[in-house]
Design a protein around this motif. Structure first.
Motif, mmCIF file in Angstrom:
data_model
loop_
_atom_site.group_PDB
_atom_site.id
_atom_site.type_symbol
_atom_site.label_atom_id
_atom_site.label_comp_id
_atom_site.label_asym_id
_atom_site.label_seq_id
_atom_site.Cartn_x
_atom_site.Cartn_y
_atom_site.Cartn_z
ATOM 1 N N PRO A 140 0.790 -1.534 0.330
ATOM 2 C CA PRO A 140 0.008 -0.350 0.149
ATOM 3 C C PRO A 140 0.768 1.223 -0.308
ATOM 4 C CG PRO A 140 -0.983 -1.160 1.819
ATOM 5 C CD PRO A 140 0.703 -1.978 1.015
ATOM 6 N N SER A 141 2.039 1.299 0.403
ATOM 7 C CA SER A 141 3.023 2.646 0.662
ATOM 8 C C SER A 141 3.195 2.892 -0.781
ATOM 9 C CB SER A 141 3.976 1.917 1.836
ATOM 10 O OG SER A 141 4.573 1.347 1.207
ATOM 11 N N ALA A 142 3.775 1.733 -1.379
ATOM 12 C CA ALA A 142 4.600 2.338 -2.745
ATOM 13 C C ALA A 142 3.284 2.440 -3.721
ATOM 14 C CB ALA A 142 4.644 0.555 -2.989
ATOM 15 N N THR A 143 2.244 2.078 -3.801
ATOM 16 C CA THR A 143 0.969 2.922 -4.446
ATOM 17 C C THR A 143 0.555 3.746 -4.423
ATOM 18 O OG1 THR A 143 -0.345 0.250 -4.924
ATOM 19 C CG2 THR A 143 -1.465 2.437 -5.028
ATOM 20 N N SER A 144 0.019 4.033 -2.537
ATOM 21 C CA SER A 144 -0.008 5.319 -2.456
ATOM 22 C C SER A 144 0.955 6.493 -2.991
ATOM 23 C CB SER A 144 -0.664 5.962 -0.885
ATOM 24 O OG SER A 144 1.056 5.252 -0.171
ATOM 25 N N SER A 145 2.508 6.249 -2.573
ATOM 26 C CA SER A 145 3.384 7.236 -2.983
ATOM 27 C C SER A 145 3.586 7.338 -4.323
ATOM 28 C CB SER A 145 5.335 6.727 -2.676
ATOM 29 O OG SER A 145 5.826 7.405 -2.815
ATOM 30 N N SER A 146 3.341 6.257 -5.317
ATOM 31 C CA SER A 146 2.686 6.481 -6.825
ATOM 32 C C SER A 146 1.837 7.488 -7.431
ATOM 33 C CB SER A 146 3.494 4.936 -7.623
ATOM 34 O OG SER A 146 1.976 4.811 -6.958
ATOM 35 N N ASP A 147 0.910 7.306 -6.748
ATOM 36 C CA ASP A 147 -0.166 7.916 -7.003
ATOM 37 C C ASP A 147 -0.214 9.656 -6.594
ATOM 38 O OD1 ASP A 147 -1.451 6.533 -8.009
ATOM 39 O OD2 ASP A 147 -3.394 5.303 -5.828
ATOM 40 N N ALA A 148 0.906 9.954 -5.347
ATOM 41 C CA ALA A 148 0.660 11.314 -4.816
ATOM 42 C C ALA A 148 1.748 11.840 -5.820
ATOM 43 C CB ALA A 148 1.253 10.761 -3.227
ATOM 44 N N ILE A 149 2.720 11.094 -6.658
ATOM 45 C CA ILE A 149 3.756 12.290 -7.398
ATOM 46 C C ILE A 149 3.111 12.345 -8.565
ATOM 47 C CG2 ILE A 149 5.535 11.568 -8.478
ATOM 48 C CD1 ILE A 149 6.383 9.251 -6.258
ATOM 49 N N LYS A 150 2.213 11.166 -9.116
ATOM 50 C CA LYS A 150 1.501 11.335 -10.263
ATOM 51 C C LYS A 150 0.295 13.039 -9.811
ATOM 52 C CE LYS A 150 -2.069 8.943 -11.429
ATOM 53 N NZ LYS A 150 -2.821 7.554 -11.640
ATOM 54 N N TRP A 151 0.090 12.559 -8.741
ATOM 55 C CA TRP A 151 -1.569 13.857 -8.574
ATOM 56 C C TRP A 151 -0.283 15.342 -8.980
ATOM 57 C CZ3 TRP A 151 -5.962 13.570 -11.122
ATOM 58 C CH2 TRP A 151 -6.054 12.450 -10.960
ATOM 59 N N LYS A 152 0.756 15.081 -7.813
ATOM 60 C CA LYS A 152 1.870 16.554 -7.929
ATOM 61 C C LYS A 152 1.676 17.192 -9.025
ATOM 62 C CE LYS A 152 3.440 15.518 -2.974
ATOM 63 N NZ LYS A 152 4.663 15.225 -2.067
ATOM 64 N N ARG A 153 2.227 16.097 -10.242
ATOM 65 C CA ARG A 153 3.088 16.248 -11.857
ATOM 66 C C ARG A 153 2.098 16.913 -12.415
ATOM 67 N NH1 ARG A 153 4.798 11.751 -12.504
ATOM 68 N NH2 ARG A 153 2.997 11.089 -14.012
ATOM 69 N N LYS A 154 0.846 16.628 -11.850
ATOM 70 C CA LYS A 154 -0.271 17.169 -12.899
ATOM 71 C C LYS A 154 -0.975 18.229 -12.141
ATOM 72 C CE LYS A 154 -2.793 12.837 -14.513
ATOM 73 N NZ LYS A 154 -3.917 12.132 -14.490
ATOM 74 N N ALA A 155 -0.670 18.411 -10.869
ATOM 75 C CA ALA A 155 -1.295 19.862 -10.525
ATOM 76 C C ALA A 155 0.208 21.320 -11.435
ATOM 77 C CB ALA A 155 -1.204 20.223 -8.943
ATOM 78 N N LYS A 156 1.522 20.655 -10.514
ATOM 79 C CA LYS A 156 2.004 21.608 -11.043
ATOM 80 C C LYS A 156 2.560 22.143 -12.633
ATOM 81 C CE LYS A 156 6.722 21.939 -11.227
ATOM 82 N NZ LYS A 156 8.651 21.498 -10.793
ATOM 83 N N GLU A 157 1.357 21.149 -13.850
ATOM 84 C CA GLU A 157 1.358 21.544 -14.668
ATOM 85 C C GLU A 157 0.235 22.356 -15.225
ATOM 86 O OE1 GLU A 157 0.905 17.552 -16.333
ATOM 87 O OE2 GLU A 157 2.859 16.799 -16.356
ATOM 88 N N ARG A 158 -1.098 21.931 -14.505
ATOM 89 C CA ARG A 158 -1.991 22.823 -15.114
ATOM 90 C C ARG A 158 -1.419 24.173 -14.221
ATOM 91 N NH1 ARG A 158 -2.949 19.461 -17.250
ATOM 92 N NH2 ARG A 158 -4.528 17.584 -16.929
ATOM 93 N N LYS A 159 -0.709 24.531 -13.320
ATOM 94 C CA LYS A 159 -0.511 25.171 -11.797
ATOM 95 C C LYS A 159 0.520 26.149 -13.195
ATOM 96 C CE LYS A 159 1.783 28.224 -8.436
ATOM 97 N NZ LYS A 159 2.387 27.602 -7.304
#
Length: 401
Positions: A64-83
């Motif tokens: 679970p830790s690996a999955t949540s970590s990868s999801d967080a990195i993915k959404w952070k990257r998308k948020a940065k791109e949108r910003k």
């Protein structure tokens, strides 16, 4: 997987119909079948066991830790791109808004149509801007409307009101009326920005605004619809520009026509006055303003700082009436739908203004002399126009006497 497929095919072949097995020899067939059954069972057992192990291994979930970590990195990257995208769009919008008024003309360009030529001259042979109708083509019309929309957006944004695409013209049913109203506001606000009459930006946009307003009024009146709305907009335009002409900063008292903002606003009114409904409304507003100023001057101390400004404004107002009457009265009378009732109204207002100026004759006799010259010009032209001989007899008697 290939090994398992081979085992399955082997297993299916081993279960062939009995009549096919009977074709083989009895002794050899029985021994072969017995050996094959043992080998087949062993192979099937090994294949099933291997299949379960592989399936269990493939279905084992990630931590679970690996999955949540990868999801967080993915959404952070998308948020940065949108910003970054939003920031880039805002920057592009600011650049477009700041540089749009330079799109049509460069900062050093001058008005090639000589719109402000013959400034302050009485009845020139050719009024400035005539013969340049081809300049105001469809491209300039669209660009002018885009500039008007941009100014309207800025105004609404500064007022804190919401603005959505398409709401600029959708508040009223008639799009042409709203375009005319917005163009009038654009021209009046443009007069607030006169820092120097030599500014090419003011000359270019004021010319485009005057041409668009006159063109829009003619189109609407030719259709015979929304006449009341046009009259209201024209009346508001006349009052606002006349007030602007009298309150615009004069700067040096010895300013010439070319450098005095008041005379540039006067010229705008003169150009707008080529249309009958506009010109007559302007004369009415000017004559009412003269009456108001003459009443204020009567009770004002001559040494007051406001006295000189009112004194100068009176001359500019009287001169504007003379320009409009001299340039346009004959052409107005030849147009279809000429409002003779409105002519009677502004003539009466001018006669009333003359009475107010007559009270100031002891202070300055030039007021009444200039006004008498204007009234004499009106009487001369009215006498030449046969269609105006059916005006109110009292007005005609006062003019011609």
């Amino acid at each position: 997987m290939d090994f398992q497929l081979k085992i399955s095919r082997w297993y299916n072949c081993s279960r062939a119909p009995a009549h096919l097995l009977q074709a083989k020899e009895g002794g050899m067939a029985s021994e072969t079948t017995a050996g094959s059954d043992e080998s087949l069972k062993l192979a099937i057992a090994i294949a099933l066991l291997r299949s379960k192990v592989l399936k269990k291994h493939s279905e084992t979930p990630h931590p679970p830790s690996a999955t949540s970590s990868s999801d967080a990195i993915k959404w952070k990257r998308k948020a940065k791109e949108r910003k970054q995208e939003i920031f880039r769009l805002k920057k592009n919008l600011e650049e477009v808004e700041d540089g749009l008024h330079h799109e049509l003309f460069t900062g050093s360009a001058s008005c090639k149509c000589y719109f402000f030529e013959n400034l302050g001259k009485l009845n020139p042979n050719q009024l400035s801007g005539e013969g340049c109708d081809g300049r105001f083509n469809d491209v300039l019309r669209r660009r002018f409307l885009r500039q008007v929309r941009l100014k309207e957006r800025r105004k609404r944004r500064s007022e804190g009101s919401s603005f959505t695409q398409g709401s600029f013209w959708s508040e009223h049913n008639d799009e042409e009326i709203e375009q005319l109203r917005a163009s009038v506001d654009f021209l009046v606000e443009l007069c607030d920005t006169i820092s120097s009459p030599d500014d090419a930006n003011f000359a270019n946009w004021s010319h485009q605004a005057v041409d668009f307003i006159l063109d829009a009024i003619k189109n609407i009146l030719s259709k015979g619809t929304s006449i009341e709305h046009v009259e209201g907009i024209v009346g508001s335009l006349s009052l606002r520009l006349v007030k602007k002409m009298c309150t615009t900063s004069q700067g040096n008292a010895h300013n010439q026509f070319e450098t005095n903002p008041q005379f540039h606003v006067q010229h705008l009114l003169r150009k707008l006055g080529s249309e009958s409904c506009v010109g007559q409304q302007v004369i009415l507003a000017v004559s009412q303003r003269i009456s108001l100023l003459s009443e204020n001057l009567l009770f004002l101390d001559p040494f007051d700082s406001a006295f000189f400004e009112m004194h100068t404004s009176l001359y500019i107002l009287i001169q504007l009436i003379e320009f409009l009457v001299s340039d346009n009265l004959i052409s107005w009378s030849k147009t279809d739908g000429f409002a003779s009732e409105l002519l009677e109204e502004w003539v009466t207002s001018i006669l009333h203004a003359r009475k107010g100026l007559q009270l100031l004759e002891s202070r300055c006799g030039l007021y009444i002399l200039y006004m008498d010259r204007v009234i004499g010009l009106i009487a001369k032209l009215v006498a030449q126009i046969a269609s105006l001989h059916n005006l109110n007899p009292n007005i005609l008697r006062t003019l011609l006497c």
